[in-house]
Design an enzyme around this catalytic site. Structure first.
Site, short mmCIF file in Angstrom:
data_model
loop_
_atom_site.label_atom_id
_atom_site.label_comp_id
_atom_site.label_asym_id
_atom_site.label_seq_id
_atom_site.Cartn_x
_atom_site.Cartn_y
_atom_site.Cartn_z
N GLU A 1 16.65 -1.16 -0.76
CA GLU A 1 15.54 -0.97 0.18
C GLU A 1 15.98 0.00 1.30
O GLU A 1 15.25 0.90 1.67
CB GLU A 1 15.19 -2.34 0.75
CG GLU A 1 13.93 -2.40 1.54
CD GLU A 1 13.69 -3.78 2.12
OE1 GLU A 1 14.55 -4.68 1.94
OE2 GLU A 1 12.63 -3.97 2.75
N GLN B 1 -1.59 0.22 6.12
CA GLN B 1 -0.27 0.88 6.20
C GLN B 1 -0.46 2.40 6.20
O GLN B 1 -1.57 2.88 6.00
CB GLN B 1 0.59 0.46 4.99
CG GLN B 1 1.43 -0.77 5.24
CD GLN B 1 2.47 -1.00 4.18
OE1 GLN B 1 2.27 -0.65 3.02
NE2 GLN B 1 3.59 -1.61 4.55
N ASP C 1 8.42 -2.05 10.54
CA ASP C 1 8.11 -3.32 11.19
C ASP C 1 8.77 -3.56 12.55
O ASP C 1 8.11 -3.80 13.54
CB ASP C 1 8.50 -4.48 10.26
CG ASP C 1 7.91 -4.32 8.87
OD1 ASP C 1 7.33 -3.26 8.58
OD2 ASP C 1 8.05 -5.25 8.07
N SER D 1 0.79 -1.22 0.00
CA SER D 1 0.00 0.00 0.00
C SER D 1 0.83 1.28 0.00
O SER D 1 0.70 2.12 -0.89
CB SER D 1 -0.94 -0.03 1.21
OG SER D 1 -1.49 1.22 1.46
C1 2M8 Z 1 8.47 -4.22 4.75
O1 2M8 Z 1 7.38 -4.92 5.31
C2 2M8 Z 1 6.96 -6.23 4.89
C3 2M8 Z 1 5.67 -6.56 5.64
O2 2M8 Z 1 4.69 -5.65 5.30
C4 2M8 Z 1 7.93 -7.33 5.15
O3 2M8 Z 1 8.95 -7.13 5.82
O4 2M8 Z 1 7.67 -8.45 4.66
C5 2M8 Z 1 8.44 -2.80 5.36
O5 2M8 Z 1 9.62 -2.13 5.09
C6 2M8 Z 1 7.26 -2.02 4.81
O6 2M8 Z 1 7.28 -0.70 5.25
C7 2M8 Z 1 7.23 -2.05 3.29
O7 2M8 Z 1 6.05 -1.45 2.84
C8 2M8 Z 1 7.33 -3.48 2.75
C9 2M8 Z 1 7.49 -3.52 1.23
O8 2M8 Z 1 8.51 -2.65 0.82
O9 2M8 Z 1 8.43 -4.16 3.33
#
Ligand code: 2M8
Length: 500
Positions: free
Chosen positions: A432, A128, A195, A56
């Site tokens: 990332e 989110q 997270d 999201s």
């Molecule tokens: C990360 O979160 C996801 C779970 O939603 C994960 O670790 O599997 C976080 O950095 C979150 O903020 C981000 O939206 C997502 C996708 O980039 O990864």
């Protein structure tokens, strides 16, 4: 080893040389092709391997970056996201359009138990941060600068989707703030987007996975070179336990609130809701959307701005989250503490936050490779330089604070974050997140939202020359992310002016 680092009071803000024209060209081209490789026609996967679905808040950042290349495609991104909206207004944090090895996938979320789930697309069952309307306002701004079809389509899109965004904000303002505290309640650390941030250590200490937590196998670790860059197994078990509690509550917020372990007022989400509600009210008013809706949005903005202001710590000058289970303010030096910069409301407090953010405990810390916003202050005992949201620099956060400073008239401060953000991305990894001391790229590479904000930063360098970015991304040869074959479904980003 990760240790809190000393503060060097003598180090002022550093001045960085701007990227050379060749670096600018390469960055624009590479960012464009990362987004193209991650494009699945009507949506963009958050990253090719680690996050092969639509997230999201990633989608919001992605949309505003794509808008520098194609306004219609940016609008498609948001349209697709709205396709996953729940009947109660919630925009879910993941939309699963295809099968993949991502865990937890739809079979774990089991949203079929929820009355409000959407038809036609599988989703997760939590949300989110509400960045989307901020993205939409940037897209509209870009579209108006370009004029013609772009402007027409963007304005029509705002009018057409106004009620949907309002429903989303209303959901957060009601179901997630039933007692009108002015802080949006989150039910899972994943809802904050940060997270494993130390923001959540205290509330997570009260989350105890039961013996009936279904067994699980993590898949995320297969996609990173070093597992210590990701949350630990203990943390993951807690994440999955909360997921289980949401399922058992049938994703009903009232039921979860009565039984769930983690209920926290999130100050960053609240600030984003306030800022985004004001922006939606502005756009709606200008484009003739219903007055009641516009007024309701103003009320939401006021309430959550007050909530953010109330959270300010007089000692540190930072905003704080509130553990609604224990009634404790959460005193952590995380980047979310600068939430006031996003929603505004007190000039003196904003200036204090600006100085703190650019000062030696934060972006001006002497050991930082690049003076961009770290997720946790390097001077904090909680700082872990390689571990996910516990210290590394996330380019999207830096973008957010550059945007916020610019909006509150702090152009010089905004420009310094933007310049540092661009310098950090010159390696074209579009990672990332980044190790703040060495500058090493960490986590997933070719992360869509990182590439997207690079495009936005580049476009903002020379507002009069935004078109140059578009030409460059068209002309350079395609780049396939290392070690991958582009999937058959990879499509070109459509040129502006396309219909439908
Ligand atoms: C990360 O979160 C996801 C779970 O939603 C994960 O670790 O599997 C976080 O950095 C979150 O903020 C981000 O939206 C997502 C996708 O980039 O990864």
């Amino acid at each position: 080893m990760d240790r809190p680092t000393p503060i060097d009071e003598r180090v002022p803000g550093r001045s960085l040389p701007p990227p050379s024209p060749v670096e600018v060209a390469l960055m624009a081209g590479r960012a464009g092709y990362v987004l193209k490789a991650n494009d699945r026609d009507t949506f963009t996967v958050a990253s090719p391997r680690l996050y092969p679905h639509m997230w999201s808040w990633d989608a919001g950042f992605v949309a505003l970056g794509i808008a520098t290349v194609s306004v219609p495609r940016a609008l498609d991104e948001l349209r697709t996201l709205l396709g996953g909206q729940w009947a109660n207004g919630m925009i879910p944090h993941i939309l699963f359009h295809t099968e993949s090895d991502y865990f937890p996938g739809p079979e774990r979320w089991r949203t079929q138990v929820a009355a409000a789930r959407p038809a036609g697309v599988l989703t997760s069952g939590i949300c989110q941060p509400p960045i989307h309307v901020i993205a939409l306002s940037r897209i509209l701004h870009d579209a108006r600068r370009k004029g013609g079809d772009d402007q027409e389509q963007a304005e029509a899109f705002v009018v057409e989707t106004f009620d949907r965004w309002l429903a989303w904000h209303r959901y957060l303002a009601t179901a997630r703030d039933p007692h009108q505290h002015g802080l949006v309640e989150i039910h899972h650390g994943w809802e904050s987007g940060m997270d494993d941030s130390p923001r959540w250590d205290a509330p997570y200490a009260n989350v105890h996975p039961g013996p009936d937590l279904p067994p699980f196998v993590r898949r995320d670790l297969a996609h990173v070179s070093d597992p210590s860059q990701r949350p630990s197994d203990t943390e993951y078990a807690r994440y999955l336990w909360l997921l289980e509690q949401k399922v058992r509550a049938r994703y009903d917020d009232v039921t979860y609130r009565a039984s769930g372990d983690f209920v926290v007022g999130d100050v960053l989400v609240s600030a984003l809701l306030a800022a985004a509600s004001d922006l939606l009210a502005d756009m709606g008013k200008e484009l003739g959307c219903p007055v009641d809706g516009v007024n309701e949005l103003r009320g939401i903005a006021r309430r959550f701005r007050s909530g953010v202001l109330r959270s300010l710590s007089p000692e540190t000058g930072l905003c704080r989250d509130l553990d609604l289970r224990t009634g404790e303010w959460l005193e952590v030096e995380s980047a979310a503490g600068f939430a006031l910069l996003i929603c505004g409301g007190d000039e003196a407090a904003i200036r204090r936050q600006r100085d703190l953010l650019l000062g030696p405990r934060w972006c001006g810390h002497s050991r930082l490779r690049w003076p961009t916003v770290p997720s946790v202050s390097p001077a904090s005992p909680d700082f872990r330089q390689r571990t996910y949201w516990r210290g590394p620099q996330w380019p999207v956060l830096n973008w957010l604070y550059a945007w916020a400073l610019n909006r509150s008239g702090e152009q010089e401060a905004a420009n310094s974050l933007r310049a540092a953000g661009l310098a950090q991305l010159v390696d074209c990894d579009f990672a990332e997140y980044y190790e703040p001391i060495t500058g090493e790229s960490l986590g997933s590479k070719d992360q869509s939202w990182t590439a997207a904000i690079a495009l936005d930063f580049l476009a903002a360098r020379r507002p009069g020359r935004r078109r140059a970015v578009r030409l460059l991304t068209r002309e350079l040869p395609a780049i396939t992310p290392a070690g991958t074959t582009p999937p058959a479904s990879v499509r070109q980003i459509r040129p502006p002016g396309r219909t439908g």
